[in-house]
Design a protein around this motif. Structure first.
Motif, PDB file in Angstrom:
ATOM      1  N   ARG A 437      -8.376   1.497  16.663  1.00  0.00           N
ATOM      2  CA  ARG A 437      -8.851   0.727  15.523  1.00  0.00           C
ATOM      3  C   ARG A 437      -7.667   0.118  14.775  1.00  0.00           C
ATOM      4  O   ARG A 437      -6.509   0.503  14.974  1.00  0.00           O
ATOM      5  CB  ARG A 437      -9.657   1.610  14.564  1.00  0.00           C
ATOM      6  CG  ARG A 437      -8.841   2.744  13.958  1.00  0.00           C
ATOM      7  CD  ARG A 437      -9.661   3.546  12.976  1.00  0.00           C
ATOM      8  NE  ARG A 437      -8.846   4.579  12.336  1.00  0.00           N
ATOM      9  CZ  ARG A 437      -9.220   5.265  11.251  1.00  0.00           C
ATOM     10  NH1 ARG A 437     -10.396   5.015  10.711  1.00  0.00           N
ATOM     11  NH2 ARG A 437      -8.432   6.169  10.727  1.00  0.00           N
ATOM     12  N   VAL A 438      -7.998  -0.848  13.908  1.00  0.00           N
ATOM     13  CA  VAL A 438      -7.011  -1.480  13.045  1.00  0.00           C
ATOM     14  C   VAL A 438      -7.513  -1.344  11.610  1.00  0.00           C
ATOM     15  O   VAL A 438      -8.705  -1.540  11.335  1.00  0.00           O
ATOM     16  CB  VAL A 438      -6.803  -2.956  13.405  1.00  0.00           C
ATOM     17  CG1 VAL A 438      -5.745  -3.577  12.503  1.00  0.00           C
ATOM     18  CG2 VAL A 438      -6.404  -3.105  14.856  1.00  0.00           C
ATOM     19  N   LEU A 439      -6.592  -1.000  10.700  1.00  0.00           N
ATOM     20  CA  LEU A 439      -6.963  -0.748   9.308  1.00  0.00           C
ATOM     21  C   LEU A 439      -6.403  -1.824   8.398  1.00  0.00           C
ATOM     22  O   LEU A 439      -5.305  -2.355   8.622  1.00  0.00           O
ATOM     23  CB  LEU A 439      -6.447   0.620   8.851  1.00  0.00           C
ATOM     24  CG  LEU A 439      -6.903   1.833   9.666  1.00  0.00           C
ATOM     25  CD1 LEU A 439      -6.255   3.094   9.144  1.00  0.00           C
ATOM     26  CD2 LEU A 439      -8.409   1.967   9.638  1.00  0.00           C
ATOM     27  N   LEU A 440      -7.154  -2.140   7.356  1.00  0.00           N
ATOM     28  CA  LEU A 440      -6.741  -3.059   6.294  1.00  0.00           C
ATOM     29  C   LEU A 440      -6.907  -2.332   4.970  1.00  0.00           C
ATOM     30  O   LEU A 440      -7.962  -1.749   4.694  1.00  0.00           O
ATOM     31  CB  LEU A 440      -7.614  -4.320   6.317  1.00  0.00           C
ATOM     32  CG  LEU A 440      -7.555  -5.212   5.069  1.00  0.00           C
ATOM     33  CD1 LEU A 440      -6.195  -5.895   4.958  1.00  0.00           C
ATOM     34  CD2 LEU A 440      -8.681  -6.245   5.091  1.00  0.00           C
ATOM     35  N   ARG A 441      -5.839  -2.396   4.153  1.00  0.00           N
ATOM     36  CA  ARG A 441      -5.918  -1.739   2.840  1.00  0.00           C
ATOM     37  C   ARG A 441      -5.431  -2.723   1.790  1.00  0.00           C
ATOM     38  O   ARG A 441      -4.352  -3.308   1.933  1.00  0.00           O
ATOM     39  CB  ARG A 441      -5.073  -0.471   2.817  1.00  0.00           C
ATOM     40  CG  ARG A 441      -5.055   0.234   1.450  1.00  0.00           C
ATOM     41  CD  ARG A 441      -4.273   1.524   1.511  1.00  0.00           C
ATOM     42  NE  ARG A 441      -4.947   2.502   2.364  1.00  0.00           N
ATOM     43  CZ  ARG A 441      -4.374   3.610   2.811  1.00  0.00           C
ATOM     44  NH1 ARG A 441      -3.106   3.861   2.529  1.00  0.00           N
ATOM     45  NH2 ARG A 441      -5.050   4.457   3.553  1.00  0.00           N
ATOM     46  N   VAL A 442      -6.226  -2.909   0.728  1.00  0.00           N
ATOM     47  CA  VAL A 442      -5.867  -3.791  -0.387  1.00  0.00           C
ATOM     48  C   VAL A 442      -5.880  -2.960  -1.658  1.00  0.00           C
ATOM     49  O   VAL A 442      -6.902  -2.357  -1.999  1.00  0.00           O
ATOM     50  CB  VAL A 442      -6.849  -4.976  -0.503  1.00  0.00           C
ATOM     51  CG1 VAL A 442      -6.445  -5.879  -1.667  1.00  0.00           C
ATOM     52  CG2 VAL A 442      -6.871  -5.778   0.793  1.00  0.00           C
ATOM     53  N   HIS A 443      -4.732  -2.937  -2.370  1.00  0.00           N
ATOM     54  CA  HIS A 443      -4.568  -2.056  -3.529  1.00  0.00           C
ATOM     55  C   HIS A 443      -4.145  -2.860  -4.748  1.00  0.00           C
ATOM     56  O   HIS A 443      -3.345  -3.794  -4.664  1.00  0.00           O
ATOM     57  CB  HIS A 443      -3.513  -0.985  -3.223  1.00  0.00           C
ATOM     58  CG  HIS A 443      -3.145  -0.144  -4.417  1.00  0.00           C
ATOM     59  ND1 HIS A 443      -2.082  -0.454  -5.228  1.00  0.00           N
ATOM     60  CD2 HIS A 443      -3.709   0.979  -4.930  1.00  0.00           C
ATOM     61  CE1 HIS A 443      -2.001   0.449  -6.197  1.00  0.00           C
ATOM     62  NE2 HIS A 443      -2.974   1.325  -6.036  1.00  0.00           N
ATOM     63  N   ASN A 444      -4.691  -2.486  -5.885  1.00  0.00           N
ATOM     64  CA  ASN A 444      -4.255  -3.077  -7.153  1.00  0.00           C
ATOM     65  C   ASN A 444      -4.302  -2.033  -8.247  1.00  0.00           C
ATOM     66  O   ASN A 444      -5.049  -1.037  -8.167  1.00  0.00           O
ATOM     67  CB  ASN A 444      -5.140  -4.273  -7.529  1.00  0.00           C
ATOM     68  CG  ASN A 444      -6.574  -3.880  -7.827  1.00  0.00           C
ATOM     69  OD1 ASN A 444      -7.393  -3.828  -6.925  1.00  0.00           O
ATOM     70  ND2 ASN A 444      -6.884  -3.599  -9.073  1.00  0.00           N
ATOM     71  N   LEU A 445      -3.461  -2.235  -9.271  1.00  0.00           N
ATOM     72  CA  LEU A 445      -3.456  -1.366 -10.442  1.00  0.00           C
ATOM     73  C   LEU A 445      -4.398  -1.947 -11.491  1.00  0.00           C
ATOM     74  O   LEU A 445      -4.993  -3.002 -11.303  1.00  0.00           O
ATOM     75  CB  LEU A 445      -2.035  -1.244 -10.988  1.00  0.00           C
ATOM     76  CG  LEU A 445      -1.017  -0.589 -10.038  1.00  0.00           C
ATOM     77  CD1 LEU A 445       0.389  -0.695 -10.618  1.00  0.00           C
ATOM     78  CD2 LEU A 445      -1.381   0.859  -9.767  1.00  0.00           C
ATOM     79  N   GLY A 446      -4.526  -1.214 -12.606  1.00  0.00           N
ATOM     80  CA  GLY A 446      -5.382  -1.697 -13.671  1.00  0.00           C
ATOM     81  C   GLY A 446      -6.529  -0.744 -13.955  1.00  0.00           C
ATOM     82  O   GLY A 446      -6.582   0.384 -13.442  1.00  0.00           O
TER      83      GLY A 446
END
Length: 523
Positions: A437-446
């Motif tokens: 599999r291939v993973l995508l991670r999108v992270h933000n603060l707040g």
């Protein structure tokens, strides 16, 4: 004497009607409760919105009726119906849902659903509930009657071979016809009014049906058959006609001569009306689906074409030299509005496609998630030059996916992260390949996603709190479409959000998407 109208009316018991509602929308649940309250029903409504709570509530004797939506995240209406029919086979089960489509509605009724009500026609809810309870009452009375008939004398032993309601027994040699006491309750007329022979029976049959019924009975008696049945109109004491289903069993001597005929008449007027109403609703559902398809075509072709012209024209104007500052700003605003309108139309088309077809179609082909992600990030960097978007990539990013749709997933998640995070904080985008599999991670603060919203963040028209901005206004479909596209690729998406660690969306994609039928989105 009890009238036919009184017989058909549902009379509530002294104790409140216990109703179990499977519904994940709090607004729809309120509308259902309001509809029941306005009818004057005395009831207790318990609402559940997930599989575990629903199955735990299926205790014999706890509820009189079950109402269920069809589309429940993680637990659809068909599984709920199957569970009820397995654990509580006699429980009335009514679907309260959006448009189901002809085939699905018919299939649900075949599988044991009592009825279904469209959410935009809630005025049918109370009549349907009353009808379902009447059917339960009728079924209970029928079983009690059958049990009594089994213990009765030979006449009732014979009648059990036919559907029992108004029981009749006809001795052919003497033309003597006996009627059960139920004839007064069902048709309002006494036994004397019907007479003791066949002619009294025939006089009550509608003139348009009489010759057919008489000829059919005589033909069966003269043949070797032992069973007869027909459906016709029978006159009640008040002069109105009830539609009856009549079935009879013919007793013959050893030589085959008919000597006796016993049977039962059942008033199916309400059933016929229900069937006509069901057919009407199916027709309305079909027209609604056709309207939605026409609307999709209008939005897809008639709105996107002029928007594309606006986009092209505004882009060309921005490339011209010598424009004054106010002209450049105005043109840039036109371009931004046209791009936002295009995204809204795309989201609406995808939302409609998912609702109508049970998912968004994808066309998998060779693609590289690393490359797709970089392209999307560069586009966002160009439009959000003031923001810090960090990218890290590891492993093999190749797989079989719909490249345009996966770019849409990345774009929605990155746009969402930029929208809901402070301007001075970075947005981190990671992609990495594992063996299968291939993973995508999108992270933000707040500010984190509210705890009560987190379980429903992927539902349509759900939006979190954020700074008001006319330029990034949306209709709350982005995350819903992300989930639908990821599911269409056989993957999964999840979210975590805390004050300390920020918000992270994680997408897991198998390298090979499942095969799905190709279908257009009206483009």
């Amino acid at each position: 004497m009890r009238s036919a109208a009184t017989e058909l009316e549902y009379t509530p018991a002294e104790k409140p009607l216990a109703i179990l509602l499977l519904e994940d929308s709090e607004l729809d649940a309120r509308l259902i409760r309001l509809q029941l309250e306005e009818s004057g029903l005395v009831f207790r409504l318990d609402r559940v919105d997930n599989r575990e709570d629903f199955l735990g509530a299926l205790v014999p004797g706890r509820y009189d009726l079950i109402l269920s939506d069809y589309d429940i995240p993680g637990f659809d209406g068909l599984h709920a119906l199957n569970a009820v029919r397995r654990l509580l086979p006699d429980m009335p089960f009514l679907f309260v849902s959006g448009a189901l489509g002809d085939e699905r509605a018919i299939e649900l009724l075949k599988r044991g659903a009592t009825d279904y009500i469209l959410k935009d026609r809630l005025e049918r809810l109370v009549p349907s509930v009353k009808r379902a309870l009447r059917e339960v009452e009728t079924e209970l009375r029928r079983r009690q009657t059958e049990e009594a008939l089994r213990r009765s004398e030979e006449r009732y032993q014979l009648v059990m071979r036919a559907t029992s309601d108004v029981v009749w027994d006809w001795e052919l040699d003497t033309d003597t016809l006996h009627w059960s006491d139920a004839v007064e309750q069902v048709f309002g007329c006494g036994k004397k009014a019907l007479g003791s022979g066949m002619e009294g029976w025939m006089r009550r049959i509608h003139p348009e049906d009489r010759d057919r019924v008489r000829t059919g009975i005589q033909a069966m008696i003269g043949s070797r058959a032992d069973r007869w049945q027909d459906e016709y109109r029978f006159m009640k004491e008040d002069g109105s006609f009830a539609v009856v289903a009549d079935r009879g069993y013919i007793v013959r001597e050893a030589g085959g001569r008919a000597v006796r005929m016993a049977g039962a008449m059942q008033d199916v007027t309400e059933h016929k009306r229900s069937e006509e109403e069901r057919q009407r609703l199916l027709s309305e559902a079909r027209r609604r689906v056709e309207f939605e398809q026409q609307l999709v075509g209008i939005v897809s072709h008639d709105l996107r074409a002029p928007l594309n012209a606006i986009l092209a024209g505004a882009s060309m104007m921005l490339q011209r030299n010598g424009m004054e500052s106010w002209q450049s700003k105005t043109t840039a605003r036109i371009l931004s509005c046209a791009e936002r309108s295009t995204r809204l139309i795309r989201d609406l088309l995808d939302f409609t496609q998912a609702r109508m077809s049970g998912g968004i179609p994808v066309r998998p082909a060779s693609a590289d998630l690393h490359e797709l992600t970089l392209q999307v990030v560069e586009e966002n960097r160009a439009t959000h030059a003031e923001r810090d978007i960090q990218v890290s990539q590891n492993g093999d990013g190749r797989g079989q996916w719909d490249a345009d749709r996966m770019a849409q997933v990345v774009s929605n998640l990155v746009s969402n992260a930029l929208k809901y995070s402070p301007e001075k904080t970075p947005v981190k985008v990671e992609t990495w390949g594992e063996e299968e599999r291939v993973l995508l991670r999108v992270h933000n603060l707040g500010e984190p996603i509210a705890a009560d919203l987190l379980p429903r963040i992927f539902e349509p028209l759900r939006r979190g709190k954020r700074r008001s901005s006319r330029s990034d206004r949306s209709i709350g479909l982005g995350l819903y479409i992300v989930r639908e596209l990821v599911l269409a690729h056989g993957g999964a998406v999840e979210v975590s959000s805390t004050e300390a660690e920020g918000t992270t969306f994680t997408v897991s994609l198998p390298r090979t998407a499942p095969a799905t039928p190709e279908a257009g989105t009206g483009g």
